[in-house]
Design a protein around this motif. Structure first.
Motif, short mmCIF file in Angstrom:
data_model
loop_
_atom_site.label_atom_id
_atom_site.label_comp_id
_atom_site.label_asym_id
_atom_site.label_seq_id
_atom_site.Cartn_x
_atom_site.Cartn_y
_atom_site.Cartn_z
N TRP A 37 -10.65 -12.36 0.62
CA TRP A 37 -9.49 -11.50 0.85
C TRP A 37 -8.58 -11.39 -0.36
O TRP A 37 -7.94 -10.34 -0.57
CB TRP A 37 -8.70 -12.02 2.06
CG TRP A 37 -7.63 -11.08 2.49
CD1 TRP A 37 -6.28 -11.20 2.34
CD2 TRP A 37 -7.82 -9.81 3.13
NE1 TRP A 37 -5.62 -10.11 2.85
CE2 TRP A 37 -6.55 -9.24 3.35
CE3 TRP A 37 -8.96 -9.10 3.55
CZ2 TRP A 37 -6.38 -8.01 3.96
CZ3 TRP A 37 -8.79 -7.87 4.15
CH2 TRP A 37 -7.52 -7.33 4.36
N ALA A 38 -8.52 -12.41 -1.18
CA ALA A 38 -7.60 -12.42 -2.33
C ALA A 38 -7.84 -11.21 -3.21
O ALA A 38 -8.96 -10.95 -3.66
CB ALA A 38 -7.79 -13.71 -3.14
N GLY A 39 -6.79 -10.44 -3.45
CA GLY A 39 -6.87 -9.28 -4.31
C GLY A 39 -7.15 -7.98 -3.60
O GLY A 39 -6.97 -6.90 -4.19
N VAL A 40 -7.57 -8.03 -2.35
CA VAL A 40 -7.93 -6.80 -1.62
C VAL A 40 -6.71 -5.93 -1.36
O VAL A 40 -6.72 -4.72 -1.60
CB VAL A 40 -8.65 -7.15 -0.30
CG1 VAL A 40 -8.80 -5.91 0.58
CG2 VAL A 40 -10.02 -7.75 -0.59
N GLU A 41 -5.64 -6.53 -0.86
CA GLU A 41 -4.44 -5.75 -0.55
C GLU A 41 -3.81 -5.16 -1.81
O GLU A 41 -3.30 -4.03 -1.79
CB GLU A 41 -3.43 -6.63 0.20
CG GLU A 41 -3.89 -6.99 1.60
CD GLU A 41 -2.94 -7.96 2.28
OE1 GLU A 41 -2.46 -7.61 3.38
OE2 GLU A 41 -2.70 -9.04 1.73
N THR A 42 -3.88 -5.89 -2.91
CA THR A 42 -3.36 -5.38 -4.17
C THR A 42 -4.15 -4.16 -4.63
O THR A 42 -3.59 -3.16 -5.08
CB THR A 42 -3.42 -6.47 -5.26
OG1 THR A 42 -2.70 -7.62 -4.81
CG2 THR A 42 -2.82 -5.98 -6.57
N LEU A 43 -5.48 -4.23 -4.51
CA LEU A 43 -6.32 -3.09 -4.88
C LEU A 43 -6.02 -1.89 -3.99
O LEU A 43 -5.88 -0.76 -4.49
CB LEU A 43 -7.81 -3.46 -4.76
CG LEU A 43 -8.78 -2.30 -4.96
CD1 LEU A 43 -8.69 -1.74 -6.37
CD2 LEU A 43 -10.22 -2.74 -4.64
#
Length: 348
Positions: free
Chosen positions: A112-118
């Motif tokens: 999940w890390a980085g998914v929302e930022t992308l």
């Protein structure tokens, strides 16, 4: 449509398929760039054979870069991210920041890390973000979706999906132990590699409320990922009854199996993907629809997907599978992995 400059990050079998299809459907030949670290120059066919041991870059006139920043300085219009799953986000983030439209091979990531930022960066950019779930273009899926939307199956009570295939048979030209499905560090395992079934559930029924899963490494395959998973997704309906969706996944079955079943009080559906058939039965047990897809080439799905993606880039269509949609199936998959780990139900 202007001539496009297109960057490929990863040119294994799936990357080469997308490249061939892009060239086949583009109104004019695009300029092809590639960000490559392995520099495997073999040419693969649609049926996953090695056509030639070398010559890939020459055949398709590919301008190759070993540095991602240098490749992005060429100002590509589109980036195809088709490298191993665990490396998707690094390339996708950089491509979006460089102003590219994004075609991201499934799944979006392995974590999940980085998914929302992308997702936030892409939506702020106004560019197209598409995730490669080609089963959305299968005529059987389209028919099933139409029947569900029209309420012709009545109230759906249960869904079952099964996908099983023997990992060493995936790519006969290479040792399975070094491939990404076999390695946790690359984002392998049945849950993520066979994520198509989760996307089909999401497309037809939305996001589930809860998941319980069991599985792990049950075979003697030389891998460090799960090779089996038994998954139960629970959907809460407005009448407080539950819709249960079962998914079986494995890397072991010979011959392979892939089927999808829906049971409603107004009818039922059986889609045998590998058997190339769809059957819909009415409430009285009579066969209402019986379709045969023997003459449907597998690549038809990918070609339809490519035409659709280019239409999205031209602003003529909305993505069938936006990045936000692709994130939902990833959420389902990560919840499955969490449930398998803690041996408890997980709320989505």
């Amino acid at each position: 449509m202007k001539q496009l400059t297109v960057l490929f990050a990863g040119l294994g079998s799936i990357g080469q398929r997308h490249l061939r299809n892009l060239l086949a459907v583009s109104p004019q030949p695009p300029r092809i760039l590639a960000y490559r670290t392995r520099r495997d120059d073999r040419i693969f066919t649609d049926d996953l054979r090695v056509e030639a041991p070398a010559g890939l870059e020459q055949r398709y006139h590919i301008e190759t870069f070993t540095d991602l920043a240098m490749a992005l300085r060429q100002k590509p219009d589109i980036a195809f991210v088709t490298n191993p799953t665990s490396r998707h986000l690094e390339v996708a983030h950089a491509a979006v920041q460089a102003g590219c439209h994004l075609f991201l091979e499934k799944p979006v990531s392995h974590e999940w890390a980085g998914v929302e930022t992308l997702l936030a960066a892409l939506e702020q950019s106004g560019r197209v973000g598409y995730v490669g779930y080609q089963f959305r273009f299968h005529p059987a899926f389209i028919k099933i979706s139409e029947w569900l939307k029209a309420g012709r199956l009545g109230q759906v009570a249960a869904v079952r999906a099964e996908v099983g295939e023997y990992m060493p048979d995936f790519h006969k030209y290479e040792d399975y132990r070094g491939t990404y499905p076999a390695r946790a560090e690359l984002g392998g395992g049945v849950v993520l590699c066979q994520i198509h079934e989760y996307d089909l559930l999401y497309a037809l029924f939305g996001s589930p409320d809860e998941v319980y899963a069991v599985g792990g490494r049950a075979s003697r395959l030389e891998i460090d990922v799960e090779d089996t998973a038994q998954v139960l997704f629970r959907y809460r309906r407005k009448d407080n009854a539950d819709l249960a969706a079962q998914v079986h996944q494995d890397f072991l079955q010979r011959p392979p199996r892939r089927n999808f079943q829906i049971i409603g009080d107004g009818g039922s559906v059986v889609w045998d993907y590998l058997g190339k058939t769809l059957q819909i039965t009415g409430a009285d047990g009579a066969i209402v629809v019986k379709e045969d897809y023997t003459d449907l080439p597998r690549n038809h799905l990918f070609l339809s997907e490519m035409r659709h993606f280019l239409a999205c880039v031209e602003d003529r269509e909305q993505p069938q599978v936006s990045l936000r949609d692709g994130v939902q199936s990833l959420r389902m998959a990560l919840a499955v992995k969490q449930s398998m780990s803690i041996r408890k139900a997980v709320t989505l």
